[in-house]
Design a protein around this motif. Structure first.
Motif, PDB file in Angstrom:
ATOM      1  N   PHE A  35       0.833  -1.207   0.000  1.00  0.00           N
ATOM      2  CA  PHE A  35       0.000   0.000   0.000  1.00  0.00           C
ATOM      3  C   PHE A  35       0.868   1.258   0.000  1.00  0.00           C
ATOM      4  CE2 PHE A  35      -1.730   3.301   2.826  1.00  0.00           C
ATOM      5  CZ  PHE A  35      -2.824   3.721   2.077  1.00  0.00           C
ATOM      6  N   THR A  36       1.925   1.215   0.775  1.00  0.00           N
ATOM      7  CA  THR A  36       2.839   2.361   0.828  1.00  0.00           C
ATOM      8  C   THR A  36       3.460   2.630  -0.530  1.00  0.00           C
ATOM      9  OG1 THR A  36       3.334   1.894   3.157  1.00  0.00           O
ATOM     10  CG2 THR A  36       4.909   3.266   1.941  1.00  0.00           C
ATOM     11  N   LYS A  37       3.900   1.561  -1.193  1.00  0.00           N
ATOM     12  CA  LYS A  37       4.598   1.730  -2.471  1.00  0.00           C
ATOM     13  C   LYS A  37       3.660   2.146  -3.601  1.00  0.00           C
ATOM     14  CE  LYS A  37       8.393  -1.540  -1.668  1.00  0.00           C
ATOM     15  NZ  LYS A  37       9.026  -2.796  -2.136  1.00  0.00           N
ATOM     16  N   THR A  38       2.505   1.496  -3.649  1.00  0.00           N
ATOM     17  CA  THR A  38       1.625   1.704  -4.806  1.00  0.00           C
ATOM     18  C   THR A  38       0.664   2.862  -4.655  1.00  0.00           C
ATOM     19  OG1 THR A  38       0.035   0.107  -3.892  1.00  0.00           O
ATOM     20  CG2 THR A  38       1.724  -0.748  -5.383  1.00  0.00           C
ATOM     21  N   THR A  39       0.458   3.328  -3.430  1.00  0.00           N
ATOM     22  CA  THR A  39      -0.549   4.375  -3.210  1.00  0.00           C
ATOM     23  C   THR A  39       0.046   5.665  -2.671  1.00  0.00           C
ATOM     24  OG1 THR A  39      -2.155   2.636  -2.702  1.00  0.00           O
ATOM     25  CG2 THR A  39      -2.753   4.874  -2.087  1.00  0.00           C
ATOM     26  N   CYS A  40       1.072   5.547  -1.825  1.00  0.00           N
ATOM     27  CA  CYS A  40       1.559   6.733  -1.107  1.00  0.00           C
ATOM     28  C   CYS A  40       2.817   7.348  -1.718  1.00  0.00           C
ATOM     29  CB  CYS A  40       1.824   6.373   0.362  1.00  0.00           C
ATOM     30  SG  CYS A  40       0.371   5.707   1.211  1.00  0.00           S
ATOM     31  N   VAL A  41       3.763   6.528  -2.177  1.00  0.00           N
ATOM     32  CA  VAL A  41       5.054   7.077  -2.624  1.00  0.00           C
ATOM     33  C   VAL A  41       5.334   6.736  -4.085  1.00  0.00           C
ATOM     34  CG1 VAL A  41       6.032   7.041  -0.304  1.00  0.00           C
ATOM     35  CG2 VAL A  41       6.275   5.025  -1.746  1.00  0.00           C
ATOM     36  N   ASN A  42       4.307   6.400  -4.844  1.00  0.00           N
ATOM     37  CA  ASN A  42       4.504   6.154  -6.263  1.00  0.00           C
ATOM     38  C   ASN A  42       4.666   7.482  -6.997  1.00  0.00           C
ATOM     39  OD1 ASN A  42       1.859   6.678  -5.517  1.00  0.00           O
ATOM     40  ND2 ASN A  42       1.006   5.680  -7.314  1.00  0.00           N
ATOM     41  N   GLU A  43       4.818   7.410  -8.307  1.00  0.00           N
ATOM     42  CA  GLU A  43       5.084   8.623  -9.092  1.00  0.00           C
ATOM     43  C   GLU A  43       3.971   9.657  -8.928  1.00  0.00           C
ATOM     44  OE1 GLU A  43       7.642   9.556 -10.811  1.00  0.00           O
ATOM     45  OE2 GLU A  43       8.835   7.732 -10.543  1.00  0.00           O
ATOM     46  N   LYS A  44       2.733   9.188  -8.964  1.00  0.00           N
ATOM     47  CA  LYS A  44       1.585  10.076  -8.770  1.00  0.00           C
ATOM     48  C   LYS A  44       0.724   9.510  -7.655  1.00  0.00           C
ATOM     49  CE  LYS A  44       1.439  11.691 -13.555  1.00  0.00           C
ATOM     50  NZ  LYS A  44       0.613  11.811 -14.797  1.00  0.00           N
ATOM     51  N   PRO A  45       1.059   9.848  -6.402  1.00  0.00           N
ATOM     52  CA  PRO A  45       0.307   9.262  -5.260  1.00  0.00           C
ATOM     53  C   PRO A  45      -1.147   9.694  -5.292  1.00  0.00           C
ATOM     54  CG  PRO A  45       1.741  11.044  -4.525  1.00  0.00           C
ATOM     55  CD  PRO A  45       2.099  10.788  -5.959  1.00  0.00           C
ATOM     56  N   GLU A  46      -2.009   8.771  -4.836  1.00  0.00           N
ATOM     57  CA  GLU A  46      -3.450   9.053  -4.800  1.00  0.00           C
ATOM     58  C   GLU A  46      -3.805  10.046  -3.700  1.00  0.00           C
ATOM     59  OE1 GLU A  46      -5.597   5.444  -4.502  1.00  0.00           O
ATOM     60  OE2 GLU A  46      -4.496   4.438  -6.109  1.00  0.00           O
ATOM     61  N   HIS A  47      -2.968  10.111  -2.679  1.00  0.00           N
ATOM     62  CA  HIS A  47      -3.248  10.992  -1.553  1.00  0.00           C
ATOM     63  C   HIS A  47      -1.961  11.716  -1.181  1.00  0.00           C
ATOM     64  CE1 HIS A  47      -6.850   8.495  -1.148  1.00  0.00           C
ATOM     65  NE2 HIS A  47      -6.038   7.445  -1.152  1.00  0.00           N
ATOM     66  N   GLY A  48      -2.082  13.016  -0.863  1.00  0.00           N
ATOM     67  CA  GLY A  48      -0.943  13.757  -0.369  1.00  0.00           C
ATOM     68  C   GLY A  48       0.069  14.098  -1.436  1.00  0.00           C
ATOM     69  N   GLN A  49       1.278  14.411  -0.974  1.00  0.00           N
ATOM     70  CA  GLN A  49       2.383  14.840  -1.829  1.00  0.00           C
ATOM     71  C   GLN A  49       3.528  13.854  -1.672  1.00  0.00           C
ATOM     72  OE1 GLN A  49       3.177  19.045  -1.526  1.00  0.00           O
ATOM     73  NE2 GLN A  49       5.362  18.715  -1.880  1.00  0.00           N
ATOM     74  N   ARG A  50       4.176  13.486  -2.745  1.00  0.00           N
ATOM     75  CA  ARG A  50       5.094  12.351  -2.725  1.00  0.00           C
ATOM     76  C   ARG A  50       6.235  12.517  -1.730  1.00  0.00           C
ATOM     77  NH1 ARG A  50       8.887   9.835  -7.543  1.00  0.00           N
ATOM     78  NH2 ARG A  50       8.982   7.713  -6.684  1.00  0.00           N
ATOM     79  N   ASP A  51       6.883  13.672  -1.717  1.00  0.00           N
ATOM     80  CA  ASP A  51       8.040  13.830  -0.835  1.00  0.00           C
ATOM     81  C   ASP A  51       7.625  13.783   0.638  1.00  0.00           C
ATOM     82  OD1 ASP A  51       6.630  16.146  -1.161  1.00  0.00           O
ATOM     83  OD2 ASP A  51       8.374  17.480  -1.053  1.00  0.00           O
ATOM     84  N   ILE A  52       6.509  14.443   0.958  1.00  0.00           N
ATOM     85  CA  ILE A  52       6.022  14.422   2.348  1.00  0.00           C
ATOM     86  C   ILE A  52       5.520  13.029   2.713  1.00  0.00           C
ATOM     87  CG2 ILE A  52       4.378  15.421   3.967  1.00  0.00           C
ATOM     88  CD1 ILE A  52       4.425  17.975   2.354  1.00  0.00           C
ATOM     89  N   ASN A  53       4.837  12.389   1.779  1.00  0.00           N
ATOM     90  CA  ASN A  53       4.375  11.020   2.024  1.00  0.00           C
ATOM     91  C   ASN A  53       5.532  10.091   2.334  1.00  0.00           C
ATOM     92  OD1 ASN A  53       1.911  12.062   1.384  1.00  0.00           O
ATOM     93  ND2 ASN A  53       1.593  10.859  -0.468  1.00  0.00           N
ATOM     94  N   ALA A  54       6.637  10.267   1.586  1.00  0.00           N
ATOM     95  CA  ALA A  54       7.799   9.403   1.795  1.00  0.00           C
ATOM     96  C   ALA A  54       8.358   9.580   3.204  1.00  0.00           C
ATOM     97  CB  ALA A  54       8.869   9.712   0.745  1.00  0.00           C
ATOM     98  N   ILE A  55       8.400  10.819   3.692  1.00  0.00           N
ATOM     99  CA  ILE A  55       8.909  11.056   5.053  1.00  0.00           C
ATOM    100  C   ILE A  55       8.007  10.389   6.077  1.00  0.00           C
ATOM    101  CG2 ILE A  55       9.358  12.846   6.767  1.00  0.00           C
ATOM    102  CD1 ILE A  55      10.078  14.730   4.451  1.00  0.00           C
TER     103      ILE A  55
END
Length: 906
Positions: A550-570
């Motif tokens: 879920f983290t890889k495919t939804t939160c930190v992928n190229e175009k995350p479904e929710h939030g912003q990628r860099d902040i999501n990664a943190i």
């Protein structure tokens, strides 16, 4: 006038207000409306009640059919009566006696006594049915049947019906007892709580009533017990699931005991109860039975015909052809049915239970059932392997339901976790959010009373979730809340599961009565413990994989479904790592044990921890890759090539150090001259490094994995070196600019490039060579020693500020050596380290150090053992800024310095 008003017409007013023709017209309308309603009613009945009419017709046909069946049954009974008469002919005492010579008065007396018996027998039959003595009731019925046939033979059918019509009426009453006794036998066989004697009584009655063979009798018993099981389990009543399952197990155990008692043997007997009962009555005469009733014995003896007195109506075929193999075969078929029924119906019951605690109570209720004392001997006599119904049929279903609940609870916890993560990611991208995750300075640098607990726990340990510890690890309240909510969801599951697997397992005390405990069932109570624990570990591993996916495919992928990628990664990188320490119940999923608080080393848990740490690093690397774009922005903003190609020099080159040198003039005189040497990095480079360092400070760099931090540092160094390499090739640098660029290259290389990084080291050498081409070789030879020394000093001074950008601190300490910048040539400190450096040549003041106190207190001499004494050195060795010098570092060096400097007596 509308048709809706016809019902409200007033006849008197109608004739007063209308003419005869109008009244006739109204009459026609009313008649027409009535006909229309009739048609509608017929249509309605025909369409909506067609099935009802069809059912009524079918019932009528069934009535006719049932009357025919009853008529034919009556004919069959008459036929059997005629056959019975022929059978009774053989019992005539004086077959050659002429009927005309019989004593008519004696015949009348015998008829009267037999009629009297027929009139009294129903009362006795009912009484025995109510007392559940169905065998005796059946015997009475057979005697009454024999008397009825005897009267038919003795008097004659026609004459009997004319002279004694009460006989036929009374027989009509008695004949119904056959069905009544049969139904009552079925009810007893289906009863939940019966004794073997009652069952054997019913079975013996069925043998007398219908001439049932023993194999059919066993099938009848098993069939009725199955019906009892089915009624208990499937009927919709108010009984709880645990009560139904307990009753089901009790019936199963009871059925085996009944089969054994009724068909195999009983205590001190070599045959079953059914055979015993039938053997006991097979030679009994009708008179012997009638003498047990409350009848006048003298009249019975005197007037009862000999054909009735001496008749033996209870002689039946015994179980000579009924072997143990037949019983074994029936039991095996029955056990197959039990297995199939349990898998189908018991599973439906267990699906109604949605908590493991409920299953725990079901199991406790089931294992509390006590087995018969002769349970083992029963199976030995049956020559079948011993079966415990709970273990064989119910424990696997309970275990399967436990696994299913574990799956559901875990899936629910993960679903809730995903929802919480999505909500958090939606909040943290909001600039007005009070608790951002990409800048944790609001949390790390804010003192809280809860940072350090006032009291330690009893075992001396500290709370794993106290504020100060969370700050050191970079776990914000947002992460803590995520973990706590997830941990709470798992706690409900594990609390019930721990009770199911361990809590009721007790070591019985000596005071307890061991004989009252069902050892055979208790030993099987926790038989599924290993299976359940392994399943818990497997599903826990799968669910953690699901969270990672879920983290890889939804939160930190190229175009995350929710939030912003860099902040999501943190957020997700910290959360994945926090799960290994903050979710104690996740740990329990792999280390659940009987002893509370005992942690069992588990390779699967270690594997999960390693996987979460690796995935955390992987997500951090995603953030690092996104942050590289920000590094390029800082470079373009602060160190663009235009700054070297047109801006005033004071915006580029910072203040240089004045160095006085002496030279020999050749005439024996020494000439002093002053030169300016770069003293610190250029302003643009300092701004660039400061911007990067500020960004790193926001996410608390000491919590970053070294691999991630080193990759960022390498990228920063590569950006600078590539910039200087490109700029030095394309821009015409003055010699002063070239010296500053050379200083910047050496400074960044020493600060950020470890010696084992060959690629960056080669890039640094290449950039230096490009810059050296802009400098006069003679000037370079003169300036190089001073530049080399100032680079090391500048790096040493900036360690406190740019320490986040140093990937090789220990190696750098060995290069820089001990600090001596505050020591003059005579070895005397010019300024105390505790005093801020305010001179114009030192824009960055050094870290404050611990100064030694005044040693004016009397010292106490301590005599050391001979082996511990050390010879004092006669000469102090001084440390210099040479590359080979080393300094103390780390906690051991700090406390060593404290011990020797602060607390020393010298």
């Amino acid at each position: 006038m509308t048709t809706t008003n016809y019902l409200d017409l007033d006849i008197n007013k109608l004739f007063e207000e209308h003419t005869i023709k109008e009244i006739e017209a109204i009459q026609k309308k009313i008649q027409h409306e009535s006909d229309r309603k009739k048609i509608e009613l017929r249509t309605l009945v025909g369409e909506r009640y067609r099935d009802l009419i069809l059912a009524a017709d079918t019932i009528g046909k069934m009535k006719i059919t049932s009357e025919r069946v009853i008529s034919r049954i009556a004919n069959i009974e008459d036929k059997f009566g005629e056959l019975q008469k022929k059978y009774l002919i053989g019992f005539k005492i004086d077959p050659n006696e002429n009927e005309n010579e019989r004593n008519v008065e004696g015949i009348q007396d015998s008829v009267i006594i037999q009629i009297k018996i027929l009139m009294d027998i129903p009362q006795y039959i009912w009484s025995n049915i109510e007392n559940k003595d169905l065998l005796f009731a059946t015997q009475l019925y057979l005697v009454a049947q024999h008397i009825n046939y005897s009267l038919l033979f003795e008097v004659g059918n026609t004459e009997l019906s004319i002279k004694y019509p009460i006989v036929s009426k009374q027989w009509d009453v008695i004949s119904h007892f056959k069905n009544i006794i049969f139904n009552e036998c079925n009810n007893v066989l289906e009863s939940l709580d019966v004794q073997p004697e009652s069952i054997a009584n019913c079975l013996a009655a069925l043998v007398l009533l219908n001439g049932t063979s023993f194999p059919d009798l066993l099938e009848k018993l098993i069939s009725m017990r199955n019906h009892a099981i089915r009624s208990v389990v499937t009927d919709e009543n108010d009984s709880s699931v645990k009560t139904k399952i307990k009753s089901c197990i009790e019936i199963l155990i009871q059925t085996i005991n009944l089969i054994y008692s009724c068909f195999i043997t009983t205590e001190n007997q070599s045959e079953g109860l059914v055979s015993q009962y039938l053997t006991r009555i097979q030679d009994q005469e009708a008179y012997s039975l009638l003498s047990q009733l409350d009848l006048n014995q003298e009249l019975l003896m005197e007037f009862l015909p000999a054909v009735t007195k001496q008749h033996k109506p209870f002689a039946v075929q015994t179980s000579e052809n009924f072997s143990i193999s037949d019983i074994q075969r029936s039991i095996k078929f029955w056990l197959d049915w039990v297995a199939e029924f349990s898998n189908r119906e018991i599973t439906k019951l267990l699906n109604l239970i949605i908590s493991i605690k409920g299953l725990y109570y079901v199991r406790e209720e089931a294992v509390s059932i006590s087995l018969p004392e002769n349970w083992n001997s029963i199976w030995e006599k049956l020559s079948l392997p011993r079966i415990t119904f709970w273990v064989e049929f119910f424990q696997p279903l309970i275990s399967s339901r436990v696994k299913s609940i574990i799956n559901d609870k875990w899936a629910e916890a993960v679903t809730t976790l995903k929802s919480d993560v999505v909500d958090l990611l939606a909040k943290v991208i909001n600039e007005k959010f009070e608790y951002p995750e990409h800048d944790l300075r609001w949390f790390i640098w804010k003192d809280s009373p809860s940072d350090i607990p006032q009291k330690l726990s009893k075992n001396g340990g500290l709370d794993n979730k106290r504020s100060l510890l969370m700050k050191t690890k970079g776990y914000s309240p947002n992460i803590l809340k995520l973990c706590e909510h997830f941990d709470t969801n798992l706690h409900a599951l594990l609390a019930d599961l721990e009770q199911y697997l361990y809590e009721t397992e007790r070591v019985m005390s000596i005071k307890e009565n061991l004989l009252s405990t069902n050892i055979s069932l208790i030993s099987d109570t926790f038989s599924d413990r290993t299976e359940i624990q392994e399943h818990l570990q497997i599903i826990s591993t799968n669910m953690i994989d699901d969270v990672i996916n879920f983290t890889k495919t939804t939160c930190v992928n190229e175009k995350p479904e929710h939030g912003q990628r860099d902040i999501n990664a943190i957020v997700m990188a910290r959360f994945l790592l926090a799960l290994t320490t903050l979710s104690s119940n996740l740990n329990k999923c792999f280390t659940l044990s009987k002893v509370s608080g005992l942690t069992i080393t588990n390779l699967k848990w270690q594997t999960v921890c390693d996987k979460l740490k690796d995935e955390s690093i992987s997500v951090w690397l995603i953030w690092a890759r996104t942050y590289k774009a920000k590094i390029s922005e800082h470079k373009n903003k602060f160190v663009s090539k235009e700054l070297l190609n047109g801006y005033p020099i004071h915006l580029i080159v910072s203040e240089w150090e004045k160095v006085t040198i002496e030279e020999d003039s050749g005439e024996g005189k020494r000439i002093k001259s002053e030169i300016l040497v770069p003293y610190q990095p250029s302003i643009q480079q300092q701004k660039f490094l400061t911007a990067v360092n500020k960004d790193l400070n926001k996410i608390i760099p000491h919590t970053l994995p070294k691999k991630v931090l080193h990759e960022i540092i390498e990228h920063v160094a590569a950006e600078l070196l590539n910039y200087y390499l490109t700029t030095s090739s394309k821009v015409n640098l003055s010699q002063k600019q070239a010296f500053q660029v050379l200083f910047d290259i050496k400074y960044s290389s020493l600060l950020m490039i470890p010696r084992e990084n060959k690629n960056l080291s080669d890039l640094s050498i290449k950039a230096c060579d490009n810059v050296l081409s802009k400098i006069d070789p003679f000037d370079y030879d003169l300036f190089n020693p001073f530049i080399h020394t100032n680079v090391k000093k500048s790096v040493q001074r900036s360690l406190l500020i740019f320490g986040n950008l140093v990937p090789h601190l220990e190696q750098l300490h060995s290069i820089l050596g001990a600090r001596s910048e505050y020591t003059n040539v005579e070895g005397v400190k010019s300024d105390l380290p505790s005093v801020l450096a305010l001179c114009t040549g030192a824009p960055w003041f050094p870290p404050l150090t611990v100064t030694a106190p005044a040693r004016n207190l009397p010292l106490v001499a301590v005599t050391l053992p001979e082996k511990a004494q050390r010879k004092k050195p006669t000469k102090e060795n001084t440390k210099s800024d040479s590359a080979g010098a080393t300094i103390k570092s780390g906690a051991a060096a700090f406390f060593g310095a404290m011990g020797s400097d602060w607390f020393s007596s010298s």
